[in-house]
Design a protein around this motif. Structure first.
Motif, PDB file in Angstrom:
ATOM      1  N   LEU A  42     -34.534  61.971  41.946  1.00 33.59           N
ATOM      2  CA  LEU A  42     -35.595  62.098  42.943  1.00 33.59           C
ATOM      3  C   LEU A  42     -36.925  61.600  42.381  1.00 33.59           C
ATOM      4  O   LEU A  42     -37.670  60.886  43.062  1.00 33.59           O
ATOM      5  N   GLU A  43     -37.202  61.928  41.126  1.00 31.59           N
ATOM      6  CA  GLU A  43     -38.447  61.495  40.492  1.00 31.59           C
ATOM      7  C   GLU A  43     -38.494  59.980  40.346  1.00 31.59           C
ATOM      8  O   GLU A  43     -39.533  59.353  40.558  1.00 31.59           O
ATOM      9  N   GLU A  44     -37.355  59.382  39.974  1.00 36.57           N
ATOM     10  CA  GLU A  44     -37.294  57.922  39.836  1.00 36.57           C
ATOM     11  C   GLU A  44     -37.503  57.243  41.185  1.00 36.57           C
ATOM     12  O   GLU A  44     -38.258  56.272  41.289  1.00 36.57           O
ATOM     13  N   ALA A  45     -36.844  57.762  42.204  1.00 36.63           N
ATOM     14  CA  ALA A  45     -36.969  57.186  43.542  1.00 36.63           C
ATOM     15  C   ALA A  45     -38.413  57.264  44.027  1.00 36.63           C
ATOM     16  O   ALA A  45     -38.940  56.303  44.594  1.00 36.63           O
ATOM     17  N   LYS A  46     -39.044  58.390  43.794  1.00 35.67           N
ATOM     18  CA  LYS A  46     -40.434  58.572  44.215  1.00 35.67           C
ATOM     19  C   LYS A  46     -41.354  57.584  43.494  1.00 35.67           C
ATOM     20  O   LYS A  46     -42.171  56.910  44.121  1.00 35.67           O
ATOM     21  N   ALA A  47     -41.204  57.479  42.178  1.00 36.43           N
ATOM     22  CA  ALA A  47     -42.046  56.571  41.394  1.00 36.43           C
ATOM     23  C   ALA A  47     -41.834  55.115  41.811  1.00 36.43           C
ATOM     24  O   ALA A  47     -42.798  54.353  41.977  1.00 36.43           O
ATOM     25  N   LEU A  48     -40.602  54.732  42.014  1.00 43.13           N
ATOM     26  CA  LEU A  48     -40.289  53.361  42.390  1.00 43.13           C
ATOM     27  C   LEU A  48     -40.780  53.058  43.806  1.00 43.13           C
ATOM     28  O   LEU A  48     -41.347  51.994  44.058  1.00 43.13           O
ATOM     29  N   ALA A  49     -40.589  53.993  44.713  1.00 41.74           N
ATOM     30  CA  ALA A  49     -41.051  53.802  46.087  1.00 41.74           C
ATOM     31  C   ALA A  49     -42.568  53.664  46.146  1.00 41.74           C
ATOM     32  O   ALA A  49     -43.093  52.856  46.900  1.00 41.74           O
ATOM     33  N   GLU A  50     -43.264  54.445  45.333  1.00 39.61           N
ATOM     34  CA  GLU A  50     -44.729  54.336  45.284  1.00 39.61           C
ATOM     35  C   GLU A  50     -45.137  52.983  44.701  1.00 39.61           C
ATOM     36  O   GLU A  50     -46.063  52.339  45.195  1.00 39.61           O
ATOM     37  N   PHE A  51     -44.443  52.555  43.660  1.00 39.23           N
ATOM     38  CA  PHE A  51     -44.744  51.275  43.025  1.00 39.23           C
ATOM     39  C   PHE A  51     -44.525  50.117  44.000  1.00 39.23           C
ATOM     40  O   PHE A  51     -45.343  49.205  44.096  1.00 39.23           O
ATOM     41  N   LEU A  52     -43.430  50.163  44.743  1.00 35.20           N
ATOM     42  CA  LEU A  52     -43.090  49.092  45.672  1.00 35.20           C
ATOM     43  C   LEU A  52     -43.624  49.330  47.082  1.00 35.20           C
ATOM     44  O   LEU A  52     -43.533  48.452  47.929  1.00 35.20           O
ATOM     45  N   ASN A  53     -44.144  50.518  47.320  1.00 32.93           N
ATOM     46  CA  ASN A  53     -44.637  50.913  48.640  1.00 32.93           C
ATOM     47  C   ASN A  53     -43.558  50.711  49.709  1.00 32.93           C
ATOM     48  O   ASN A  53     -43.756  50.011  50.701  1.00 32.93           O
ATOM     49  N   CYS A  54     -42.386  51.330  49.459  1.00 30.75           N
ATOM     50  CA  CYS A  54     -41.253  51.067  50.353  1.00 30.75           C
ATOM     51  C   CYS A  54     -40.282  52.230  50.478  1.00 30.75           C
ATOM     52  O   CYS A  54     -39.085  52.000  50.575  1.00 30.75           O
ATOM     53  N   LEU A  55     -40.727  53.459  50.504  1.00 33.65           N
ATOM     54  CA  LEU A  55     -39.815  54.600  50.474  1.00 33.65           C
ATOM     55  C   LEU A  55     -38.701  54.514  51.509  1.00 33.65           C
ATOM     56  O   LEU A  55     -37.529  54.512  51.167  1.00 33.65           O
ATOM     57  N   SER A  56     -39.030  54.437  52.766  1.00 34.85           N
ATOM     58  CA  SER A  56     -37.984  54.467  53.779  1.00 34.85           C
ATOM     59  C   SER A  56     -37.102  53.225  53.740  1.00 34.85           C
ATOM     60  O   SER A  56     -35.890  53.313  53.904  1.00 34.85           O
ATOM     61  N   LYS A  57     -37.694  52.074  53.521  1.00 34.67           N
ATOM     62  CA  LYS A  57     -36.922  50.834  53.480  1.00 34.67           C
ATOM     63  C   LYS A  57     -35.975  50.783  52.285  1.00 34.67           C
ATOM     64  O   LYS A  57     -34.886  50.231  52.376  1.00 34.67           O
ATOM     65  N   CYS A  58     -36.407  51.332  51.154  1.00 32.59           N
ATOM     66  CA  CYS A  58     -35.626  51.234  49.928  1.00 32.59           C
ATOM     67  C   CYS A  58     -34.531  52.291  49.823  1.00 32.59           C
ATOM     68  O   CYS A  58     -33.480  52.032  49.271  1.00 32.59           O
ATOM     69  N   PHE A  59     -34.812  53.480  50.312  1.00 34.99           N
ATOM     70  CA  PHE A  59     -33.908  54.579  50.014  1.00 34.99           C
ATOM     71  C   PHE A  59     -33.253  55.246  51.216  1.00 34.99           C
ATOM     72  O   PHE A  59     -32.415  56.103  51.053  1.00 34.99           O
TER      73      PHE A  59
END
Length: 69
Positions: A42-59
């Protein structure tokens, strides 16, 4: 599994190493996660989504529905 994640990363010219550094893993480990061989925490997904600005699209593949009462 994370085709959209890879697509977003490559379209933006972001290297595997950069994403690996964001979540604090080796490049090979990140590659396995992006391919779906390993799961993102969950922490990795959050950090990566913030970095890429793509939470819903990515995960998330589908829109979440509202909970029924």
């Amino acid at each position: 599994m994370y085709e959209d994640l890879r697509k977003i990363r490559t379209e933006r010219g972001i290297r595997l190493k950069e994403c690996a550094d964001v979540i604090g893993v080796q490049e090979a480990c990140y590659c396995k996660k992006e391919l779906g061989d390993l799961k993102f925490s969950l922490e990795e997904a959050k950090a990566l989504a913030e970095f890429l600005n793509c939470l819903s699209k990515c995960f998330f593949k589908e829109k979440s529905s509202k909970m029924e009462r």
